[in-house]
Design an enzyme around this catalytic site. Structure first.
Site: not given
Ligand code: UDP
Length: 362
Positions: A62, A67, A107, A179, A183
């Site tokens: 990360d 995060g 992710l 966005y 994706k």
């Protein structure tokens, strides 16, 4: 753990023989080496915990752009866990973390409608670049990968959303579709690599996911309502409040992700992952307000006062979960009232994610 995965390292220039469609990404989770990119995020940190529970060793990666190290409190210190704080958009990082992995859960990316509204270019680029680098590296190493995509790809299409429906990111003059498009492009890239090399990949389109540690700072309606109710402040419903979402508890969502990785027949397909219990935003506000015993009113804010011009708000979002149900045998179903009760209890106990909302602007 070579027998825990079906994919052996291979020369990426050589075509891989087609895999049997029934092979899972992971034959067994116990002992497998799993990478979780975005592992310090809300969903990623819960996924790390689920993988540890199932006996995996977990490599959290990360860059802490969205995060938070605090999300890793339950993981750090475990001999099964290690962390790398770097961006997977850097191909060197992406390749390095694949070198000793049996599976990647990708992710990493930036979520939150308020982030997207405020900095569309950065959000689009970060999502695209992270996926581009990570997918290329995992495919080159032959490491099976589960790609976290988003229900945003369905835009304002007709419900229920089915995986075989065309994506509807919307107009390029409005930022929200950027966005969705990033994706969706990640999904196409994943299937492009898979078609070239036979690399096993599963795409999971996550619907609204809620639970402990979710921050309301960048959108995310439920933690915002919970924090507002606990402070005794008005709950801010955007638009008519008739727009619907289906809210799934993050612990159920991450169980579904691991089950998908372990499911025969999942590779090469897209799966909706979430709850099918549809709730309007106005109803959600009423549930939270009543459960919290909050006396402040529910107020409606016009969409134009919270979003930039052209920023749409999908009127309904409900997945068809037939494919998920058929493949893993169950779907997330924790009732919303139970989820709300848990978040209120955590909030009252001073849980950090709610504390972090003290300064949320409406
Ligand atoms: N929303 C709201 N009040 C808030 C935050 C969000 O009414 O304080 C609405 C938002 O307009 C959307 C829904 O709640 O219709 C879900 O928003 P969220 O940002 O959680 O996720 P989305 O489904 O839009 O990605």
């Amino acid at each position: 753990m070579a027998d825990a995965v079906h994919a052996l390292r291979h020369d990426p220039t050589m075509p891989r023989p087609p895999l049997s469609a029934v092979e899972p990404l992971l034959r067994r989770t116990a002992g497998a080496r799993a990478v979780v990119t975005g592992g310090a995020g809300f969903v990623g940190s819960h996924l790390g915990e689920e993988l540890v529970r199932r006996g995996c060793s977990v490599h959290i990666v990360d860059d802490l752009s969205s995060g938070d190290r605090a999300n890793l409190a339950a993981l750090t210190g475990s001999p099964q866990v290690r962390c790398t704080f770097a961006s997977v958009a850097d191909p060197m990082v992406a390749h390095a973390i694949c070198a000793d992995a049996d599976v990647v859960f990708h992710l990493a990316g930036t979520v939150g409608v308020q982030r997207l509204a405020a900095a569309p270019l950065e959000v689009m680029q970060r999502n695209l670049h992270c996926s581009e680098a990570m997918l290329a590296a995992a495919a080159a190493h032959g490491v099976p990968l589960l790609l976290a995509s988003s229900s945003e790809v369905y835009g304002d299409g007709p419900v229920p959303f089915r995986e075989q429906d065309p994506v509807r990111p919307g107009v390029t003059e409005g930022p929200r579709g950027g966005y969705a498009c990033a994706k969706a492009m990640g999904e196409w890239l994943a299937f492009g690599h898979a078609a070239r090399t036979g690399w096993p990949v599963v795409v999971a389109r996550l619907f609204n996911t809620v639970g402990p540690r979710q921050s309301g700072r960048h959108g995310m309606v439920l933690p915002r309502f919970v924090a507002q109710a606990l402070r005794g402040e008005p709950l801010t419903v955007y638009g008519s409040g008739e727009q619907t979402r289906c809210f799934a508890h993050v612990r159920e969502v991450v169980r579904a992700l691991v089950d998908l990785a372990a499911a025969p027949g999942a590779a090469g397909s897209v799966f909706n992952v979430g709850s099918e219990l549809e709730t309007s935003v106005a109803e959600l506000a009423a549930i939270v307000r009543a459960a919290a015993g909050c006396e402040a009113p529910i107020v409606r804010l016009p969409l134009a006062s919270v979003f930039p011009p052209g920023f749409g708000d999908p009127p309904r979002r409900r997945p068809c979960l037939d494919r998920l149900r058929r493949t893993i045998g169950w779907v997330p179903s924790m009732p919303l009232r139970e989820i709300v009760a848990e978040l209120l209890a955590l909030g009252r106990a001073g849980e950090r994610s709610v504390d972090s909302l003290r300064n949320v602007a409406n």
